[in-house]
Design a protein around this motif. Structure first.
Motif, PDB file in Angstrom:
ATOM      1  N   MET A  77     -16.064  21.898  60.822  1.00 18.67           N
ATOM      2  CA  MET A  77     -15.455  21.443  61.951  1.00 18.67           C
ATOM      3  C   MET A  77     -14.826  22.285  63.027  1.00 18.67           C
ATOM      4  SD  MET A  77     -12.773  18.232  61.238  1.00 18.67           S
ATOM      5  CE  MET A  77     -13.371  16.416  61.956  1.00 18.67           C
ATOM      6  N   TYR A  78     -15.142  22.056  64.204  1.00 20.60           N
ATOM      7  CA  TYR A  78     -14.502  22.912  65.155  1.00 20.60           C
ATOM      8  C   TYR A  78     -13.274  22.646  65.897  1.00 20.60           C
ATOM      9  CZ  TYR A  78     -19.340  24.217  64.457  1.00 20.60           C
ATOM     10  OH  TYR A  78     -20.815  24.295  63.787  1.00 20.60           O
ATOM     11  N   VAL A  79     -13.179  21.167  66.020  1.00 17.42           N
ATOM     12  CA  VAL A  79     -12.013  20.860  66.851  1.00 17.42           C
ATOM     13  C   VAL A  79     -11.240  19.699  66.111  1.00 17.42           C
ATOM     14  CG1 VAL A  79     -13.583  19.134  68.046  1.00 17.42           C
ATOM     15  CG2 VAL A  79     -11.179  19.899  69.157  1.00 17.42           C
ATOM     16  N   THR A  80     -10.017  19.563  66.029  1.00 14.80           N
ATOM     17  CA  THR A  80      -9.479  18.776  65.379  1.00 14.80           C
ATOM     18  C   THR A  80      -8.324  17.871  66.378  1.00 14.80           C
ATOM     19  OG1 THR A  80      -7.508  20.039  64.763  1.00 14.80           O
ATOM     20  CG2 THR A  80      -9.177  19.883  63.127  1.00 14.80           C
ATOM     21  N   TRP A 110     -26.450  23.031  68.675  1.00 13.52           N
ATOM     22  CA  TRP A 110     -26.549  24.141  69.512  1.00 13.52           C
ATOM     23  C   TRP A 110     -26.661  25.650  68.491  1.00 13.52           C
ATOM     24  CZ3 TRP A 110     -28.269  24.672  74.020  1.00 13.52           C
ATOM     25  CH2 TRP A 110     -27.870  23.649  74.941  1.00 13.52           C
ATOM     26  N   LEU A 111     -25.955  25.512  67.376  1.00 16.05           N
ATOM     27  CA  LEU A 111     -25.625  26.543  66.417  1.00 16.05           C
ATOM     28  C   LEU A 111     -26.746  26.861  65.407  1.00 16.05           C
ATOM     29  CD1 LEU A 111     -21.795  27.012  66.308  1.00 16.05           C
ATOM     30  CD2 LEU A 111     -23.296  28.369  67.817  1.00 16.05           C
ATOM     31  N   GLN A 112     -27.190  25.683  64.995  1.00 13.99           N
ATOM     32  CA  GLN A 112     -27.881  25.601  63.740  1.00 13.99           C
ATOM     33  C   GLN A 112     -29.352  26.427  63.588  1.00 13.99           C
ATOM     34  OE1 GLN A 112     -29.230  21.599  62.959  1.00 13.99           O
ATOM     35  NE2 GLN A 112     -30.545  21.379  64.527  1.00 13.99           N
ATOM     36  N   GLY A 113     -29.693  26.793  64.851  1.00 16.44           N
ATOM     37  CA  GLY A 113     -31.152  27.523  64.714  1.00 16.44           C
ATOM     38  C   GLY A 113     -30.692  29.167  64.826  1.00 16.44           C
ATOM     39  N   ARG A 114     -29.363  29.429  64.985  1.00 15.16           N
ATOM     40  CA  ARG A 114     -28.793  31.085  64.931  1.00 15.16           C
ATOM     41  C   ARG A 114     -28.077  31.284  63.571  1.00 15.16           C
ATOM     42  NH1 ARG A 114     -30.159  35.166  67.224  1.00 15.16           N
ATOM     43  NH2 ARG A 114     -31.513  34.159  68.671  1.00 15.16           N
ATOM     44  N   TYR A 115     -27.197  30.130  63.436  1.00 17.35           N
ATOM     45  CA  TYR A 115     -26.126  30.484  62.450  1.00 17.35           C
ATOM     46  C   TYR A 115     -26.366  29.585  61.215  1.00 17.35           C
ATOM     47  CZ  TYR A 115     -23.903  33.497  65.783  1.00 17.35           C
ATOM     48  OH  TYR A 115     -23.581  34.370  66.753  1.00 17.35           O
ATOM     49  N   HIS A 151     -17.763  29.606  58.237  1.00 15.96           N
ATOM     50  CA  HIS A 151     -16.740  29.816  57.364  1.00 15.96           C
ATOM     51  C   HIS A 151     -15.489  30.415  58.311  1.00 15.96           C
ATOM     52  CE1 HIS A 151     -18.830  29.336  53.797  1.00 15.96           C
ATOM     53  NE2 HIS A 151     -19.906  30.381  54.405  1.00 15.96           N
ATOM     54  N   ASP A 152     -15.640  31.063  59.089  1.00 17.74           N
ATOM     55  CA  ASP A 152     -14.561  31.495  60.191  1.00 17.74           C
ATOM     56  C   ASP A 152     -15.045  30.965  61.522  1.00 17.74           C
ATOM     57  OD1 ASP A 152     -13.285  32.921  58.342  1.00 17.74           O
ATOM     58  OD2 ASP A 152     -14.553  34.813  58.306  1.00 17.74           O
ATOM     59  N   ILE A 153     -14.408  30.410  62.088  1.00 20.76           N
ATOM     60  CA  ILE A 153     -14.587  29.643  63.464  1.00 20.76           C
ATOM     61  C   ILE A 153     -13.769  30.470  64.338  1.00 20.76           C
ATOM     62  CG2 ILE A 153     -14.540  27.403  64.913  1.00 20.76           C
ATOM     63  CD1 ILE A 153     -14.705  25.852  62.260  1.00 20.76           C
ATOM     64  N   MET A 193     -25.359  35.635  73.521  1.00 25.87           N
ATOM     65  CA  MET A 193     -23.755  35.769  73.186  1.00 25.87           C
ATOM     66  C   MET A 193     -23.552  35.722  71.833  1.00 25.87           C
ATOM     67  SD  MET A 193     -21.209  33.440  75.234  1.00 25.87           S
ATOM     68  CE  MET A 193     -19.202  33.486  74.908  1.00 25.87           C
ATOM     69  N   GLY A 194     -22.633  36.199  71.040  1.00 28.20           N
ATOM     70  CA  GLY A 194     -22.512  36.150  69.719  1.00 28.20           C
ATOM     71  C   GLY A 194     -21.063  35.332  69.392  1.00 28.20           C
ATOM     72  N   LEU A 195     -21.069  34.896  67.924  1.00 30.51           N
ATOM     73  CA  LEU A 195     -19.799  34.450  67.722  1.00 30.51           C
ATOM     74  C   LEU A 195     -18.588  35.391  67.442  1.00 30.51           C
ATOM     75  CD1 LEU A 195     -20.976  31.339  65.957  1.00 30.51           C
ATOM     76  CD2 LEU A 195     -19.928  31.414  68.228  1.00 30.51           C
ATOM     77  N   GLY A 196     -19.192  36.618  67.340  1.00 30.83           N
ATOM     78  CA  GLY A 196     -18.120  37.668  66.855  1.00 30.83           C
ATOM     79  C   GLY A 196     -17.645  37.516  65.578  1.00 30.83           C
ATOM     80  N   GLY A 197     -17.327  36.630  64.993  1.00 31.39           N
ATOM     81  CA  GLY A 197     -16.653  36.688  63.755  1.00 31.39           C
ATOM     82  C   GLY A 197     -17.536  36.395  62.645  1.00 31.39           C
ATOM     83  N   ALA A 198     -18.991  36.276  62.846  1.00 32.40           N
ATOM     84  CA  ALA A 198     -19.957  36.113  61.961  1.00 32.40           C
ATOM     85  C   ALA A 198     -20.077  37.472  60.735  1.00 32.40           C
ATOM     86  CB  ALA A 198     -21.271  35.491  62.274  1.00 32.40           C
TER      87      ALA A 198
END
Length: 142
Positions: free
Chosen positions: A1-4, A50-55, A60-62, A108-113
């Motif tokens: 979950m990305y937003v609450t 959008w993310l399922q094909g790459r990550y 775990h860390d957003i 562009m990457g997420l950086g925290g992966a």
């Protein structure tokens, strides 16, 4: 979950969320959490698409910038009235989609992966075919 809902309140304030979600009679002058949660669920689902094909999901860390993207997307989905082309809500939603497209393409990457999780998902379209043999100038007897 990305937003609450809490992230939305911190980002936009309670007053704006009341204006977006409490738009049917009888007006309660409070956040309509059913409408807000529906918009949040739609934004979270769209980001997963959008993310399922790459990550590997769920993440775990957003990263905070992904939460920011998700907030703008949920805000857009919470709008029930027509949104003008030059509306800041639409502009930020379009910008969020462009960033997600860049992430899905690997620009562009997420950086925290963690290492190794940013590789594209293996599919049959990732195969490379090599043709063995010499073909100088098209291979027609030159």
């Amino acid at each position: 979950m990305y937003v609450t809902a809490d992230a939305m309140i911190k980002k936009f304030g309670e007053r704006e969320l009341i204006q977006l979600t409490d738009n049917e009679a009888p007006y309660q002058d409070v956040i309509n959490h059913d409408k807000l949660n529906a918009a949040i669920e739609e934004a979270n689902s769209e980001i997963d698409g959008w993310l399922q094909g790459r990550y590997k999901l769920p993440l775990h860390d957003i990263p905070p910038f992904l939460v920011n993207i998700a907030c703008h997307m949920a805000r857009y989905h919470a709008c029930t009235q027509a949104i003008a082309e030059n509306s800041p809500i639409r502009i930020r939603y379009d910008d969020a989609c462009k960033k997600l497209k860049s992430i899905s393409k690997g620009e562009m990457g997420l950086g925290g992966a963690p290492a190794g999780e940013a590789a594209p998902t293996e599919t049959s379209s990732n195969n490379v075919i090599l043709a063995v043999g010499r073909r100088d100038f098209g291979g027609r007897g030159w």
